[in-house]
Scaffold this motif. Sequence first.
Motif, PDB file in Angstrom:
ATOM      1  N   GLN A 110       0.596  -1.044   0.531  1.00 56.69           N
ATOM      2  CA  GLN A 110      -0.359   0.176  -0.219  1.00 56.69           C
ATOM      3  C   GLN A 110       0.662   0.906   0.337  1.00 56.69           C
ATOM      4  O   GLN A 110       0.753   2.339  -0.271  1.00 56.69           O
ATOM      5  CB  GLN A 110      -0.920  -0.073   1.288  1.00 56.69           C
ATOM      6  CG  GLN A 110      -1.854  -0.640   1.216  1.00 56.69           C
ATOM      7  CD  GLN A 110      -3.321  -0.984   2.395  1.00 56.69           C
ATOM      8  OE1 GLN A 110      -2.807  -0.311   2.920  1.00 56.69           O
ATOM      9  NE2 GLN A 110      -3.816  -1.617   2.190  1.00 56.69           N
ATOM     10  N   TRP A 111       1.916   0.912   0.738  1.00 53.66           N
ATOM     11  CA  TRP A 111       2.245   2.007   0.533  1.00 53.66           C
ATOM     12  C   TRP A 111       3.444   2.431  -0.751  1.00 53.66           C
ATOM     13  O   TRP A 111       3.733   3.871  -1.120  1.00 53.66           O
ATOM     14  CB  TRP A 111       3.859   1.954   1.862  1.00 53.66           C
ATOM     15  CG  TRP A 111       4.647   3.245   1.993  1.00 53.66           C
ATOM     16  CD1 TRP A 111       4.651   4.465   2.510  1.00 53.66           C
ATOM     17  CD2 TRP A 111       6.427   3.698   1.407  1.00 53.66           C
ATOM     18  NE1 TRP A 111       5.705   5.812   2.670  1.00 53.66           N
ATOM     19  CE2 TRP A 111       6.338   4.903   1.801  1.00 53.66           C
ATOM     20  CE3 TRP A 111       7.356   2.651   0.237  1.00 53.66           C
ATOM     21  CZ2 TRP A 111       7.360   5.354   1.448  1.00 53.66           C
ATOM     22  CZ3 TRP A 111       8.118   2.953  -0.321  1.00 53.66           C
ATOM     23  CH2 TRP A 111       8.534   4.255   0.203  1.00 53.66           C
ATOM     24  N   LEU A 112       4.233   1.838  -1.404  1.00 52.11           N
ATOM     25  CA  LEU A 112       4.938   1.664  -2.533  1.00 52.11           C
ATOM     26  C   LEU A 112       3.989   1.986  -3.435  1.00 52.11           C
ATOM     27  O   LEU A 112       4.362   3.101  -4.291  1.00 52.11           O
ATOM     28  CB  LEU A 112       5.667   0.385  -2.324  1.00 52.11           C
ATOM     29  CG  LEU A 112       6.221   0.108  -3.312  1.00 52.11           C
ATOM     30  CD1 LEU A 112       7.694   1.201  -3.810  1.00 52.11           C
ATOM     31  CD2 LEU A 112       7.107  -1.352  -3.593  1.00 52.11           C
ATOM     32  N   THR A 113       2.496   2.114  -3.386  1.00 50.91           N
ATOM     33  CA  THR A 113       1.397   1.651  -4.373  1.00 50.91           C
ATOM     34  C   THR A 113       1.651   4.177  -4.689  1.00 50.91           C
ATOM     35  O   THR A 113       1.543   4.595  -5.300  1.00 50.91           O
ATOM     36  CB  THR A 113       0.441   1.445  -4.247  1.00 50.91           C
ATOM     37  OG1 THR A 113       0.389  -0.484  -4.384  1.00 50.91           O
ATOM     38  CG2 THR A 113      -0.561   1.894  -5.356  1.00 50.91           C
ATOM     39  N   GLN A 114       1.234   4.011  -3.196  1.00 49.34           N
ATOM     40  CA  GLN A 114       0.960   5.414  -2.563  1.00 49.34           C
ATOM     41  C   GLN A 114       2.195   6.345  -2.811  1.00 49.34           C
ATOM     42  O   GLN A 114       2.511   7.426  -3.572  1.00 49.34           O
ATOM     43  CB  GLN A 114       0.272   5.776  -1.297  1.00 49.34           C
ATOM     44  CG  GLN A 114      -0.537   5.466  -0.813  1.00 49.34           C
ATOM     45  CD  GLN A 114      -1.428   5.188   0.601  1.00 49.34           C
ATOM     46  OE1 GLN A 114      -0.229   5.268   1.589  1.00 49.34           O
ATOM     47  NE2 GLN A 114      -1.955   5.607   0.882  1.00 49.34           N
ATOM     48  N   CYS A 120       5.757   9.472  -9.690  1.00 45.52           N
ATOM     49  CA  CYS A 120       6.364   8.912 -10.839  1.00 45.52           C
ATOM     50  C   CYS A 120       4.673   9.160 -11.554  1.00 45.52           C
ATOM     51  O   CYS A 120       3.987   8.467 -11.525  1.00 45.52           O
ATOM     52  CB  CYS A 120       6.477   7.335 -10.835  1.00 45.52           C
ATOM     53  SG  CYS A 120       7.991   7.144  -9.924  1.00 45.52           S
ATOM     54  N   ASN A 121       4.835   9.316 -12.660  1.00 42.76           N
ATOM     55  CA  ASN A 121       4.574   9.764 -14.056  1.00 42.76           C
ATOM     56  C   ASN A 121       4.174   8.322 -14.972  1.00 42.76           C
ATOM     57  O   ASN A 121       4.814   8.071 -14.765  1.00 42.76           O
ATOM     58  CB  ASN A 121       5.242  10.760 -14.981  1.00 42.76           C
ATOM     59  CG  ASN A 121       6.011  10.108 -16.121  1.00 42.76           C
ATOM     60  OD1 ASN A 121       6.756   9.033 -15.643  1.00 42.76           O
ATOM     61  ND2 ASN A 121       6.842  11.115 -16.363  1.00 42.76           N
ATOM     62  N   ALA A 122       3.504   7.588 -15.535  1.00 38.57           N
ATOM     63  CA  ALA A 122       3.375   6.770 -16.958  1.00 38.57           C
ATOM     64  C   ALA A 122       4.362   6.310 -17.068  1.00 38.57           C
ATOM     65  O   ALA A 122       4.607   4.948 -17.185  1.00 38.57           O
ATOM     66  CB  ALA A 122       1.631   7.305 -17.099  1.00 38.57           C
ATOM     67  N   HIS A 123       5.807   7.023 -17.600  1.00 42.11           N
ATOM     68  CA  HIS A 123       6.852   6.746 -18.236  1.00 42.11           C
ATOM     69  C   HIS A 123       7.450   6.252 -17.334  1.00 42.11           C
ATOM     70  O   HIS A 123       7.866   4.990 -17.853  1.00 42.11           O
ATOM     71  CB  HIS A 123       7.342   6.895 -19.183  1.00 42.11           C
ATOM     72  CG  HIS A 123       8.435   7.559 -19.400  1.00 42.11           C
ATOM     73  ND1 HIS A 123       8.495   6.079 -20.616  1.00 42.11           N
ATOM     74  CD2 HIS A 123      10.031   7.284 -19.468  1.00 42.11           C
ATOM     75  CE1 HIS A 123       9.986   6.334 -21.359  1.00 42.11           C
ATOM     76  NE2 HIS A 123      10.648   7.194 -20.458  1.00 42.11           N
ATOM     77  N   LEU A 128       9.739   1.548 -13.778  1.00 44.81           N
ATOM     78  CA  LEU A 128      10.155   1.000 -13.039  1.00 44.81           C
ATOM     79  C   LEU A 128       9.600  -0.909 -13.600  1.00 44.81           C
ATOM     80  O   LEU A 128      10.492  -1.805 -12.753  1.00 44.81           O
ATOM     81  CB  LEU A 128       8.638   1.524 -11.936  1.00 44.81           C
ATOM     82  CG  LEU A 128       9.639   2.229 -11.198  1.00 44.81           C
ATOM     83  CD1 LEU A 128       8.424   2.566  -9.878  1.00 44.81           C
ATOM     84  CD2 LEU A 128      11.236   1.735 -10.275  1.00 44.81           C
ATOM     85  N   LYS A 129       8.392  -1.114 -14.100  1.00 45.24           N
ATOM     86  CA  LYS A 129       8.108  -2.759 -14.672  1.00 45.24           C
ATOM     87  C   LYS A 129       9.393  -3.008 -14.791  1.00 45.24           C
ATOM     88  O   LYS A 129       9.617  -4.176 -14.482  1.00 45.24           O
ATOM     89  CB  LYS A 129       7.528  -2.143 -15.264  1.00 45.24           C
ATOM     90  CG  LYS A 129       5.798  -1.833 -14.664  1.00 45.24           C
ATOM     91  CD  LYS A 129       4.627  -1.598 -15.794  1.00 45.24           C
ATOM     92  CE  LYS A 129       3.471  -0.846 -14.719  1.00 45.24           C
ATOM     93  NZ  LYS A 129       2.399  -1.137 -15.741  1.00 45.24           N
ATOM     94  N   LYS A 130       9.450  -2.398 -15.679  1.00 43.41           N
ATOM     95  CA  LYS A 130      11.259  -3.058 -17.225  1.00 43.41           C
ATOM     96  C   LYS A 130      12.061  -3.477 -16.036  1.00 43.41           C
ATOM     97  O   LYS A 130      12.867  -4.102 -16.024  1.00 43.41           O
ATOM     98  CB  LYS A 130      11.079  -2.285 -17.527  1.00 43.41           C
ATOM     99  CG  LYS A 130      10.024  -2.032 -18.950  1.00 43.41           C
ATOM    100  CD  LYS A 130      10.322  -1.281 -20.057  1.00 43.41           C
ATOM    101  CE  LYS A 130       9.578  -1.294 -21.095  1.00 43.41           C
ATOM    102  NZ  LYS A 130       9.851  -0.379 -22.620  1.00 43.41           N
TER     103      LYS A 130
END
Length: 142
Positions: A110-114, A120-123, A128-130
Amino acid sequence: MENLEFVSELRTTVGRLIKKLRKESSTAELLSLTERSTMGLLYQNKSMLPSELAASEKITNQSMSDILKHLLDLGFITRTASEQDKRKVHISLSAEGEKTLLQMRNERDQWLTQAITATCNAHEQELLKKSISILTKIVEFE
């Protein structure tokens, strides 16, 4: 030299993120890092021998014995005698242990999602995902 600065910066930033995540779970404050990691291993593997847990955590059997005693005292694990060899004991997470582990993970997630959403913007989120697969390779390096 620039590469060394990058490595140091990465190490420092990852370390700070880990410390920050640890603080974001009030549930996790009851447990040491190795105790939390041991619970995670049991969650993944369902049941393990104490010697397997010690080897996975790279600690002595005696240290693992102390950890398991504390987790047992808290009601987070169960011990079951092996059917094949009565001298061996299989360790598993109890229902309370699983609930606690998932609560710790949820508090941190929850904290990391917030934090990611707010900073962070969408890009950047896509970057981060990559980066997860790259970081995973580094973590698995022996």
